[in-house]
Design an enzyme around this catalytic site. Structure first.
Site, PDB file in Angstrom:
ATOM      1  N   LYS A  71      40.145  41.450  32.226  1.00 13.63           N
ATOM      2  CA  LYS A  71      39.467  40.163  32.008  1.00 13.63           C
ATOM      3  C   LYS A  71      40.399  39.201  31.266  1.00 13.63           C
ATOM      4  CE  LYS A  71      37.577  41.771  27.657  1.00 13.63           C
ATOM      5  NZ  LYS A  71      36.573  41.631  26.652  1.00 13.63           N
ATOM      6  N   TYR A 130      54.583  17.577  10.745  1.00 13.63           N
ATOM      7  CA  TYR A 130      53.457  16.792  10.233  1.00 13.63           C
ATOM      8  C   TYR A 130      53.105  17.171   8.797  1.00 13.63           C
ATOM      9  CZ  TYR A 130      52.512  15.431  15.091  1.00 13.63           C
ATOM     10  OH  TYR A 130      52.588  14.932  16.355  1.00 13.63           O
ATOM     11  N   ARG A 143      25.243  43.087  20.506  1.00 12.74           N
ATOM     12  CA  ARG A 143      25.783  42.017  21.330  1.00 12.74           C
ATOM     13  C   ARG A 143      24.958  42.095  22.607  1.00 12.74           C
ATOM     14  NH1 ARG A 143      32.277  41.833  22.226  1.00 12.74           N
ATOM     15  NH2 ARG A 143      31.737  43.140  23.991  1.00 12.74           N
ATOM     16  N   CYS A 181      53.101  22.390  15.764  1.00 10.78           N
ATOM     17  CA  CYS A 181      52.530  21.218  16.442  1.00 10.78           C
ATOM     18  C   CYS A 181      51.945  21.652  17.784  1.00 10.78           C
ATOM     19  CB  CYS A 181      53.605  20.171  16.668  1.00 10.78           C
ATOM     20  SG  CYS A 181      54.498  19.734  15.164  1.00 10.78           S
ATOM     21  N   MET A 182      51.402  20.688  18.525  1.00  7.25           N
ATOM     22  CA  MET A 182      50.762  21.040  19.794  1.00  7.25           C
ATOM     23  C   MET A 182      51.752  21.643  20.793  1.00  7.25           C
ATOM     24  SD  MET A 182      48.465  18.720  22.385  1.00  7.25           S
ATOM     25  CE  MET A 182      47.205  18.332  21.198  1.00  7.25           C
ATOM     26  N   ASP A 183      52.965  21.081  20.833  1.00  5.38           N
ATOM     27  CA  ASP A 183      53.922  21.509  21.860  1.00  5.38           C
ATOM     28  C   ASP A 183      55.211  22.076  21.288  1.00  5.38           C
ATOM     29  OD1 ASP A 183      52.261  19.907  23.720  1.00  5.38           O
ATOM     30  OD2 ASP A 183      53.204  18.242  22.653  1.00  5.38           O
ATOM     31  N   HIS A 198      29.015  49.907  24.252  1.00  5.78           N
ATOM     32  CA  HIS A 198      30.297  49.457  23.683  1.00  5.78           C
ATOM     33  C   HIS A 198      30.270  49.704  22.178  1.00  5.78           C
ATOM     34  CE1 HIS A 198      34.067  47.359  23.914  1.00  5.78           C
ATOM     35  NE2 HIS A 198      33.674  46.245  23.344  1.00  5.78           N
ATOM     36  N   ARG A 239      37.159  52.740  29.077  1.00  7.10           N
ATOM     37  CA  ARG A 239      37.497  51.345  29.428  1.00  7.10           C
ATOM     38  C   ARG A 239      38.590  50.863  28.474  1.00  7.10           C
ATOM     39  NH1 ARG A 239      32.100  51.273  28.311  1.00  7.10           N
ATOM     40  NH2 ARG A 239      32.527  49.858  26.582  1.00  7.10           N
TER      41      ARG A 239
HETATM   42  C1  LIG Z   1      32.704  45.858  27.279  1.00  4.49           C
HETATM   43  C2  LIG Z   1      34.144  46.068  26.996  1.00  4.49           C
HETATM   44  N1  LIG Z   1      34.693  47.268  27.251  1.00  4.49           N
HETATM   45  C3  LIG Z   1      35.998  47.512  26.993  1.00  4.49           C
HETATM   46  C4  LIG Z   1      36.804  46.531  26.460  1.00  4.49           C
HETATM   47  C5  LIG Z   1      38.241  46.858  26.160  1.00  4.49           C
HETATM   48  O1  LIG Z   1      38.455  46.825  24.781  1.00  4.49           O
HETATM   49  P1  LIG Z   1      39.908  47.145  24.192  1.00  4.49           P
HETATM   50  O2  LIG Z   1      40.759  45.978  24.590  1.00  4.49           O
HETATM   51  O3  LIG Z   1      39.709  47.237  22.734  1.00  4.49           O
HETATM   52  O4  LIG Z   1      40.335  48.396  24.844  1.00  4.49           O
HETATM   53  C6  LIG Z   1      36.270  45.281  26.179  1.00  4.49           C
HETATM   54  C7  LIG Z   1      37.106  44.251  25.582  1.00  4.49           C
HETATM   55  O5  LIG Z   1      36.735  43.487  24.732  1.00  4.49           O
HETATM   56  C8  LIG Z   1      34.905  45.038  26.456  1.00  4.49           C
HETATM   57  O6  LIG Z   1      34.338  43.847  26.227  1.00  4.49           O
END
Ligand SMILES: Cc1ncc(COP(=O)(O)O)c(C=O)c1O
Length: 386
Positions: free
Chosen positions: A40, A272, A138, A319-321, A170, A226
């Site tokens: 992701k 700045y 969450r 700075c920004m850039d 999670h 995961r």
């Molecule tokens: C639902 C879920 N599973 C697994 C992960 C992976 O977590 P990590 O990067 O700590 O392995 C994330 C990442 O935030 C997540 O949101």
């Protein structure tokens, strides 16, 4: 290659060979649990499609993303493997996901109904992972709503609308060894799995572990882990990769060429607000990356970059850039010379963890906020990475 900065000026080098090796190391560590690599947020800033391809080349059976759009982008890029998406809003059309054989998370009866409707539209069974909130507070079904969610899932399975493939949750603090939440969440997870079974569901996959748990909490592995941050070669917390006996390699190196070099007199104010002034004559270099590119403004006057095997400190505000760094005296530095903002650390350069420390944040935020202007330049591509 992507981005609106010329790669000769600055680029994020993505070492796909390291990524593949990390994935293989993690898969072996987690076995017999299967590995999901989380790609992701544009592969935590590393480039989602390139990392997804590299993961598949490394034999990774599962990919994970947050949003439906991310999942569909992977399908459009040709990914055909097992893929889970877990975060969507009430208005989102789930039919394209079901049609694309993306596994979808569900945490409410309403979401299950939406999936049943989507399955009817595309005349295909939806593949669902039921999410229980075991203590992160969450997303995920509450313990109170779990029995009803399971009942609704059984009914939907009976009419052939969907298949419950997984039950998942999670962890809140797997990166803090000994944290009291871990056993509590394991217990709640196992109760939810047992309740799902008792209601007649037979999910093949129970999954709970993120990177930290995959590394050091084998009791959380179940059928699938995961893994996000560790696949990119970064530690979820100091020392966990080493504790797992793994040698994972950081995948991203951020390089830039000095866009200007100038001599400063003692007393010259820099950037700045003049939050830093030279106490003696020195030479400064201009790094053509700023907070718009993910260099944290919090690291003003704290950060460092790698320069000729040593370090050049950030002077004044980011700075920004652009960022000004102090090259010291007598260096005869030239415009175009390279600095390493961060990398694996083997050539004296700072690491992602160093930048996280200077910015009061975590490595996850450092890499995932490298901006879209910065071209991702892949090295170590396998045959299918192109
Ligand atoms: C639902 C879920 N599973 C697994 C992960 C992976 O977590 P990590 O990067 O700590 O392995 C994330 C990442 O935030 C997540 O949101």
């Amino acid at each position: 290659m992507s981005g609106l900065i010329d790669p000769a000026t600055a680029r994020a080098e993505i070492d796909l060979a390291a990524f593949r090796a990390n994935a293989q190391g993690l898969a072996a560590h987690a076995a017999p649990a299967q590995l999901m690599v989380v790609v992701k947020a544009d592969g935590y800033g590393h480039g989602m499609v390139a990392c997804a391809r590299a993961a598949r080349e490394a034999g990774v059976p599962w990919l994970g993303v947050a949003t439906p759009a991310e999942a569909l982008a992977l399908r459009e890029a040709g990914d055909a493997g097992r893929l889970l998406a877990w975060l969507y809003g009430v208005e989102e059309d789930l039919a394209p996901l079901v049609a694309a054989e993306v596994d979808v998370s569900a945490q409410t009866v309403e979401q299950l109904s939406d999936l049943v409707a989507a399955a009817a539209v595309v005349e295909q069974r939806a593949r669902v992972h039921l999410k229980i909130d075991t203590g992160l507070s969450r997303n995920g079904a509450t313990v109170a709503s779990w029995p009803e969610l399971c009942r609704a899932a059984v009914e939907a399975e009976q009419v052939g609308a969907l298949e419950v493939v997984g039950v998942w949750s999670h962890l809140a603090a797997a990166d803090e060894p000994g944290h009291p939440s871990v056993p509590l969440q394991i217990e709640a997870f196992e109760r939810a799995c047992a309740a799902a079974e008792a209601s007649g569901l037979r999910p093949a996959l129970r999954h709970l572990a993120n990177s930290a748990a995959t590394l050091v909490l084998p009791e959380t592995h179940y059928d699938l882990v995961r893994v996000g941050i560790a696949a990119y070669g970064l530690d979820p917390a100091p020392g966990l990769i080493a504790r797992a006996g793994l040698a994972l390699r950081p995948v991203m190196t951020l390089r830039a060429s000095l866009a200007a070099v100038k001599e400063l007199d003692a007393g010259a104010g820099v950037s700045y607000g003049w939050t830093w002034s030279a106490t003696a004559p020195t030479t400064v270099g201009l790094v053509p990356l700023g907070y718009a590119d993910g260099i944290p403004r919090h690291a003003s006057n704290r950060g460092q970059v790698g320069f000729r095997g040593g370090r050049a400190p950030v002077r004044g505000r980011v700075c920004m850039d652009q960022v000004v760094v102090d090259l010291g005296t007598g260096t005869a530095a030239a415009v175009g010379e390279e600095v390493l903002v961060f990398g694996p650390g083997g050539s004296g350069e700072p690491t992602v963890a160093d930048w996280a420390g200077w910015s009061d944040t975590i490595g996850y935020e450092i890499v995932s906020r490298i901006g879209s202007r910065v071209p991702r330049y892949q090295v170590g591509a396998g045959p299918a990475d192109g």
